[in-house]
Scaffold this motif. Structure first.
Motif, short mmCIF file in Angstrom:
data_model
loop_
_atom_site.label_atom_id
_atom_site.label_comp_id
_atom_site.label_asym_id
_atom_site.label_seq_id
_atom_site.Cartn_x
_atom_site.Cartn_y
_atom_site.Cartn_z
N LEU A 128 88.83 24.61 -82.78
CA LEU A 128 88.52 25.53 -83.78
C LEU A 128 89.16 25.34 -85.12
O LEU A 128 90.43 24.85 -85.34
CB LEU A 128 88.83 27.04 -83.43
N THR A 129 88.36 25.50 -86.28
CA THR A 129 89.14 25.45 -87.62
C THR A 129 89.44 26.69 -87.95
O THR A 129 89.50 27.52 -87.05
CB THR A 129 87.68 25.22 -88.45
N PRO A 130 90.48 26.60 -88.93
CA PRO A 130 91.04 28.19 -89.23
C PRO A 130 89.93 29.29 -89.37
O PRO A 130 90.17 30.34 -89.00
CB PRO A 130 91.49 27.75 -90.93
N ALA A 131 88.74 29.04 -89.80
CA ALA A 131 87.77 29.85 -89.79
C ALA A 131 87.33 30.25 -88.41
O ALA A 131 87.02 31.65 -88.22
CB ALA A 131 86.37 29.63 -90.85
N GLY A 132 87.31 29.23 -87.53
CA GLY A 132 86.92 29.71 -86.25
C GLY A 132 88.22 30.46 -85.49
O GLY A 132 87.85 31.60 -84.74
N GLN A 133 89.31 30.27 -85.70
CA GLN A 133 90.46 31.04 -85.49
C GLN A 133 90.48 32.45 -85.66
O GLN A 133 90.68 33.47 -85.08
CB GLN A 133 91.87 30.36 -85.70
N ALA A 134 90.11 32.59 -87.20
CA ALA A 134 89.93 33.92 -87.61
C ALA A 134 88.88 34.76 -86.86
O ALA A 134 89.04 35.82 -86.66
CB ALA A 134 89.71 33.84 -88.95
N LEU A 135 87.64 34.20 -86.61
CA LEU A 135 86.77 34.66 -86.23
C LEU A 135 86.92 34.89 -84.62
O LEU A 135 86.47 36.01 -83.82
CB LEU A 135 85.37 33.63 -86.18
N LEU A 136 87.67 34.15 -84.00
CA LEU A 136 88.00 34.46 -82.61
C LEU A 136 88.67 35.82 -82.47
O LEU A 136 88.56 36.55 -81.58
CB LEU A 136 88.72 33.06 -81.89
N ILE A 137 89.67 36.04 -83.54
CA ILE A 137 90.61 37.02 -83.66
C ILE A 137 89.54 38.23 -83.74
O ILE A 137 89.83 39.30 -83.21
CB ILE A 137 91.71 36.96 -84.63
N TYR A 138 88.83 38.25 -84.48
CA TYR A 138 87.71 39.41 -84.96
C TYR A 138 86.85 39.82 -83.61
O TYR A 138 86.87 40.71 -83.24
CB TYR A 138 86.88 38.64 -86.08
N CYS A 139 86.55 38.65 -82.74
CA CYS A 139 85.95 38.64 -81.63
C CYS A 139 86.68 39.64 -80.46
O CYS A 139 86.20 40.60 -79.92
CB CYS A 139 85.35 37.38 -80.86
N GLN A 140 88.01 39.13 -80.50
CA GLN A 140 89.10 39.70 -79.71
C GLN A 140 89.08 41.06 -79.86
O GLN A 140 89.09 42.16 -79.28
CB GLN A 140 90.23 39.24 -79.72
N GLU A 141 89.40 41.55 -81.43
CA GLU A 141 89.42 42.92 -81.88
C GLU A 141 88.30 43.92 -81.39
O GLU A 141 88.27 45.10 -80.96
CB GLU A 141 89.68 43.01 -83.37
#
Length: 289
Positions: free
Chosen positions: A57-70
């Motif tokens: 994952l790119t930094p944007a991908g990491q941020a989106l993954l956290i969003y999905c988890q939330e």
């Protein structure tokens, strides 16, 4: 707002690291998974390095993954809150005046000790704030000392609470002259409470406003502190007196002439209480008698 199916494809892909396995797990085609990721990347930029195995994952991908988890955690909380099957899980929210709140909050904590997945959210507030909080769904239920006439609120009798004249231990408080000698400890509801009780016990008295004022506190748990130190008397609801930590330093001045207030339980009339709230109420009523 992103399409839920796009986010589901991305979160699954981030978990398994393979477009093929993601498609199999979700029951869709690999092309559909690729299309969902492209839709997201059109807004967010590159989300993963496809050349890496497993995918990185790119930094944007990491941020989106956290969003999905939330979002997933929020969905779980919503399901839990709406599930009548989960009686001993989730939040119980109640807002009350100070006196009854002092009595019920420790009891609610005892219920939580038995069922650690419950969460108790309690707030002290005057009647007007209690009704507003319940009307605007900030708390599921509340308790008030005056029955509301708003049709949006359902009100049922919850408990009865006598008003008590409380003086320092050993002090004389049998006559109006005794009260004048002691002086009065006031609190936010004190004038109204004292007027109602003392007008019955001492008919024709000149009024609580004519008594020497010895102190004031707006903290329900501290009103009896100056009384315990011999600085005056007060009129307070029984539950507040029962919660005081040093009962040996105060005394209730008993009389055949009493005054009992009704505590009303309120909630929105349009929908029933949750199963968790009903559990808490049954628990409280059993222990309050």
């Amino acid at each position: 707002m992103y399409q839920p199916q796009w986010l589901r494809s991305f979160a699954t892909l981030a978990d398994v690291g393979s477009f093929t396995e993601t498609a199999d797990r979700l029951g869709i085609t690999q092309a559909a998974v690729s299309q969902h990721i492209r839709h997201l990347e059109q807004t967010l930029g590159p989300l993963m390095l496809r050349s890496k195995r497993p995918l990185e994952l790119t930094p944007a991908g990491q941020a989106l993954l956290i969003y999905c988890q939330e979002i997933d955690r929020a969905d779980q909380r919503l399901t839990l809150r709406l599930s009548e099957a989960e009686v001993t899980c989730g939040e119980i929210s109640v807002i009350t005046p100070g006196s009854i709140g002092l009595q019920i909050y420790p009891l609610l904590l005892a219920l939580q000790q038995q069922h650690p997945d419950l969460v108790m959210r309690h707030r002290f507030a005057p009647d007007s704030e209690v009704m507003d909080a319940v009307l605007h769904n900030r708390f599921e239920m509340g308790m008030v000392t005056q029955k509301p006439d708003d049709r949006r609120l359902s009100a049922t009798r919850f408990a009865e609470e006598p008003l008590e004249l409380v003086a320092p231990a050993g002090a004389q408080a049998a006559s109006w002259q005794d009260l004048e000698a002691l002086g009065y400890i006031d609190h936010p509801d004190g004038q109204a409470m004292a007027t109602r009780l003392l007008s019955r016990r001492f008919p024709g008295n000149p009024g609580v406003r004519n008594l020497p004022l010895r102190g004031f506190s707006n903290q329900i748990s501290l009103i009896l502190e100056p009384v315990a130190r011999g600085l005056g008397f007060t009129v307070i609801p029984r539950y507040a007196r029962l919660a005081f930590a040093r009962p040996e330093t105060i005394q209730v001045i008993e009389s055949e002439i009493g005054l009992v207030d009704t505590i009303w339980l309120i909630h929105r009339a349009e929908w029933p209480l949750s199963s968790r709230a009903k559990l808490a109420l049954a628990w409280l009523q059993e222990r309050l008698g």
